[in-house]
Design a protein around this motif. Structure first.
Motif, mmCIF file in Angstrom:
data_model
loop_
_atom_site.group_PDB
_atom_site.id
_atom_site.type_symbol
_atom_site.label_atom_id
_atom_site.label_comp_id
_atom_site.label_asym_id
_atom_site.label_seq_id
_atom_site.Cartn_x
_atom_site.Cartn_y
_atom_site.Cartn_z
ATOM 1 N N ARG A 131 60.490 20.445 69.501
ATOM 2 C CA ARG A 131 59.809 19.176 69.210
ATOM 3 C C ARG A 131 60.752 18.042 69.615
ATOM 4 N NH1 ARG A 131 58.866 18.876 63.348
ATOM 5 N NH2 ARG A 131 58.195 20.963 63.798
ATOM 6 N N TRP A 132 60.368 17.304 70.634
ATOM 7 C CA TRP A 132 61.195 16.218 71.156
ATOM 8 C C TRP A 132 60.460 14.921 70.874
ATOM 9 C CZ3 TRP A 132 65.534 18.015 74.008
ATOM 10 C CH2 TRP A 132 65.525 19.381 74.219
ATOM 11 N N ARG A 133 60.920 14.171 69.877
ATOM 12 C CA ARG A 133 60.181 12.986 69.449
ATOM 13 C C ARG A 133 60.951 11.697 69.686
ATOM 14 N NH1 ARG A 133 58.621 14.839 63.504
ATOM 15 N NH2 ARG A 133 60.869 14.807 63.464
ATOM 16 N N VAL A 134 61.649 11.597 70.783
ATOM 17 C CA VAL A 134 62.375 10.361 71.082
ATOM 18 C C VAL A 134 62.045 9.920 72.499
ATOM 19 C CG1 VAL A 134 64.268 10.842 69.496
ATOM 20 C CG2 VAL A 134 64.454 11.568 71.863
ATOM 21 N N GLY A 135 62.170 8.627 72.738
ATOM 22 C CA GLY A 135 61.909 8.077 74.064
ATOM 23 C C GLY A 135 63.093 8.296 75.002
ATOM 24 N N TRP A 136 62.860 8.018 76.261
ATOM 25 C CA TRP A 136 63.874 8.264 77.282
ATOM 26 C C TRP A 136 65.121 7.409 77.084
ATOM 27 C CZ3 TRP A 136 65.552 4.383 80.464
ATOM 28 C CH2 TRP A 136 64.758 3.240 80.531
ATOM 29 N N THR A 137 64.986 6.228 76.469
ATOM 30 C CA THR A 137 66.169 5.395 76.263
ATOM 31 C C THR A 137 67.156 6.077 75.310
ATOM 32 O OG1 THR A 137 64.977 4.177 74.547
ATOM 33 C CG2 THR A 137 65.026 3.202 76.726
ATOM 34 N N TRP A 138 66.630 6.793 74.307
ATOM 35 C CA TRP A 138 67.531 7.494 73.391
ATOM 36 C C TRP A 138 68.176 8.698 74.060
ATOM 37 C CZ3 TRP A 138 69.464 4.929 69.736
ATOM 38 C CH2 TRP A 138 68.736 3.900 69.160
ATOM 39 N N TRP A 139 67.496 9.291 75.031
ATOM 40 C CA TRP A 139 68.115 10.360 75.814
ATOM 41 C C TRP A 139 69.308 9.791 76.593
ATOM 42 C CZ3 TRP A 139 67.879 15.404 75.638
ATOM 43 C CH2 TRP A 139 66.799 15.980 74.996
ATOM 44 N N LEU A 140 69.114 8.616 77.165
ATOM 45 C CA LEU A 140 70.218 7.983 77.899
ATOM 46 C C LEU A 140 71.390 7.691 76.964
ATOM 47 C CD1 LEU A 140 68.337 5.521 80.288
ATOM 48 C CD2 LEU A 140 69.499 7.658 80.876
#
Length: 187
Positions: A87-96
């Motif tokens: 379950r991946w519930r974060v946007g791409w900015t948080w991945w960065l």
């Protein structure tokens, strides 16, 4: 997110059930933490006496979680852990932020070591980006040398168990103590 109470096994002891199974079902976190430390550090005394090649089993938290889930919850527990892991519930900015922050800290520390203290330029500076990416990918998925051996146990199993009865802050602080103690012998 609290665990679904419908997945909990019955609190009463079933005929033929061992006291270990009953105790594990009633004390899941204690069983998890105890088994994590036991599995991870059982060889340390032998290593200290030069009788074992390594002192540490890095996937102790994962194995401990799988054992406790198997004893206390069964298939439903494995499904629940698996669902939390994908379950991946974060946007791409948080991945960065998650990927970029450790890389930025490493880069600043490396530059400071070379510029301020005259340390030699790290060998990593001469390695191709593709080799670095492959090394990071292998380390990420290798349970014997990366987060896959730890995080499903710590954050995938123990943290939701803690949060079932505590606030996220208190749960995180309790877990931080155990994680720090678990890493302490490596220091």
């Amino acid at each position: 997110m609290p665990l679904d109470s419908s997945l909990d096994p019955p609190a009463t002891e079933e005929p033929g059930m061992s006291t270990i199974v009953t105790w594990t079902r009633q004390h899941r976190l204690a069983a998890f933490f105890g088994l994590t430390f036991l599995l991870s550090w059982w060889s340390w005394p032998f290593y200290a006496l030069d009788l074992a090649p390594t002192a540490f089993f890095p996937c102790g938290p994962l194995v401990a979680a799988l054992v406790v889930i198997g004893v206390a919850e069964g298939k439903a527990g494995y499904r629940d852990l698996g669902a939390r892991m994908i379950r991946w519930r974060v946007g791409w900015t948080w991945w960065l932020v998650a990927v970029g922050t450790p890389l930025a800290v490493l880069a600043v520390a490396t530059v400071a070591n070379v510029a301020i203290w005259g340390a030699p330029v790290p060998v990593l500076a001469t390695i191709a980006w593709s080799q670095l990416a492959l090394g990071a990918a292998v380390r990420f998925v290798n349970p014997l040398d990366g987060p896959l051996g730890e995080e499903p146990g710590w954050r995938g199993y123990a943290l939701p168990q803690l949060q079932a009865e505590r606030s996220p802050l208190v749960s995180g602080l309790v877990l931080a103590v155990f994680v720090a103690l678990w890493h302490l012998p490596l220091v």
